[in-house]
Enzyme design. Structure first.
Site, PDB file in Angstrom:
ATOM      1  N   ILE A  11     -52.314 -80.425   4.183  1.00  0.00           N
ATOM      2  CA  ILE A  11     -52.475 -79.471   3.086  1.00  0.00           C
ATOM      3  C   ILE A  11     -51.249 -79.558   2.168  1.00  0.00           C
ATOM      4  O   ILE A  11     -50.388 -78.681   2.191  1.00  0.00           O
ATOM      5  CB  ILE A  11     -52.627 -78.018   3.593  1.00  0.00           C
ATOM      6  CG1 ILE A  11     -53.632 -77.908   4.728  1.00  0.00           C
ATOM      7  CG2 ILE A  11     -53.029 -77.101   2.429  1.00  0.00           C
ATOM      8  CD1 ILE A  11     -53.637 -76.534   5.407  1.00  0.00           C
ATOM      9  N   PRO A  12     -51.143 -80.608   1.359  1.00  0.00           N
ATOM     10  CA  PRO A  12     -50.037 -80.652   0.399  1.00  0.00           C
ATOM     11  C   PRO A  12     -50.193 -79.480  -0.578  1.00  0.00           C
ATOM     12  O   PRO A  12     -51.287 -79.242  -1.106  1.00  0.00           O
ATOM     13  CB  PRO A  12     -50.232 -81.994  -0.316  1.00  0.00           C
ATOM     14  CG  PRO A  12     -51.122 -82.781   0.583  1.00  0.00           C
ATOM     15  CD  PRO A  12     -51.977 -81.798   1.296  1.00  0.00           C
ATOM     16  N   HIS A  13     -49.112 -78.747  -0.792  1.00  0.00           N
ATOM     17  CA  HIS A  13     -49.214 -77.536  -1.607  1.00  0.00           C
ATOM     18  C   HIS A  13     -47.881 -77.209  -2.265  1.00  0.00           C
ATOM     19  O   HIS A  13     -46.855 -77.757  -1.889  1.00  0.00           O
ATOM     20  CB  HIS A  13     -49.671 -76.350  -0.749  1.00  0.00           C
ATOM     21  CG  HIS A  13     -48.724 -76.021   0.363  1.00  0.00           C
ATOM     22  ND1 HIS A  13     -48.730 -76.714   1.562  1.00  0.00           N
ATOM     23  CD2 HIS A  13     -47.739 -75.111   0.460  1.00  0.00           C
ATOM     24  CE1 HIS A  13     -47.795 -76.215   2.350  1.00  0.00           C
ATOM     25  NE2 HIS A  13     -47.166 -75.250   1.700  1.00  0.00           N
ATOM     26  N   GLY A  14     -47.953 -76.299  -3.216  1.00  0.00           N
ATOM     27  CA  GLY A  14     -46.732 -75.856  -3.856  1.00  0.00           C
ATOM     28  C   GLY A  14     -46.980 -74.776  -4.886  1.00  0.00           C
ATOM     29  O   GLY A  14     -48.104 -74.578  -5.348  1.00  0.00           O
TER      30      GLY A  14
ATOM     31  N   LEU B   9     -53.324 -77.798  -2.759  1.00  0.00           N
ATOM     32  CA  LEU B   9     -53.327 -76.432  -3.262  1.00  0.00           C
ATOM     33  C   LEU B   9     -52.108 -76.209  -4.151  1.00  0.00           C
ATOM     34  O   LEU B   9     -50.982 -76.483  -3.739  1.00  0.00           O
ATOM     35  CB  LEU B   9     -53.290 -75.438  -2.092  1.00  0.00           C
ATOM     36  CG  LEU B   9     -53.096 -73.970  -2.461  1.00  0.00           C
ATOM     37  CD1 LEU B   9     -54.289 -73.442  -3.243  1.00  0.00           C
ATOM     38  CD2 LEU B   9     -52.849 -73.141  -1.206  1.00  0.00           C
TER      39      LEU B   9
END
Length: 152
Positions: free
Chosen positions: A65-68, A103
């Site tokens: 889940i790469p997110h920031g 996300l």
């Protein structure tokens, strides 16, 4: 209605993505999000890389889940990528990743960010949901599963 209902749209579902590494996957989603929310693709990639530099967003079992939090973003946005071939993502179990849920949330959306991440993590922790996401080839069905996850 749940935290994921409004996040996913059919045009943010990428099946059989040819990305061969994290950099290519981040560049592809940066371009996708850039055209949809008007932010620079390079800035989106920089936000994702900055978060990844803190520690891998891979959960194990082939998912991440790469997110920031992104300055200038007005509302959360997400995308689903299923890769043609798994890529190294520094997973805790050492397994390569083939399913990525990206996300991005507004810079100040701390609680909302955590709620959405929790819902995505629960989805990806469910073996049945993971199996469906990994095997389904219809973007509409993937989108429906993502939008309805956790609904009564």
């Amino acid at each position: 209605m749940n935290a994921l209902t409004d996040l996913f749209t059919i045009d943010r579902i990428a099946l059989n993505s040819p990305c061969i590494n994290r950099a290519e996957a981040f560049a592809a989603v940066g371009q996708l999000f850039s055209t949809q929310v008007g932010l620079e693709a390079d800035a989106i990639v920089a936000f994702l890389n900055a978060r990844e530099d803190l520690g891998s967003t891979a959960l194990g079992a082939g998912v991440a889940i790469p997110h920031g939090r992104v300055k200038g973003l007005k509302q959360p946005i997400a995308a689903f990528f299923k890769l043609q071939e798994p890529i190294d993502f520094a997973s805790p179990d050492g397994e390569a990743v083939s399913i990525l849920i990206f996300l991005l949330v507004p810079e100040k959306a701390t609680q909302q960010h955590l709620e959405i991440l929790s819902s995505i993590a629960q989805l990806l922790s469910d073996p049945g949901a993971r199996k469906t996401l990994a095997s389904e080839d219809d973007p509409k069905k993937i989108c429906n599963l993502l939008q309805s996850w956790g609904s009564a």
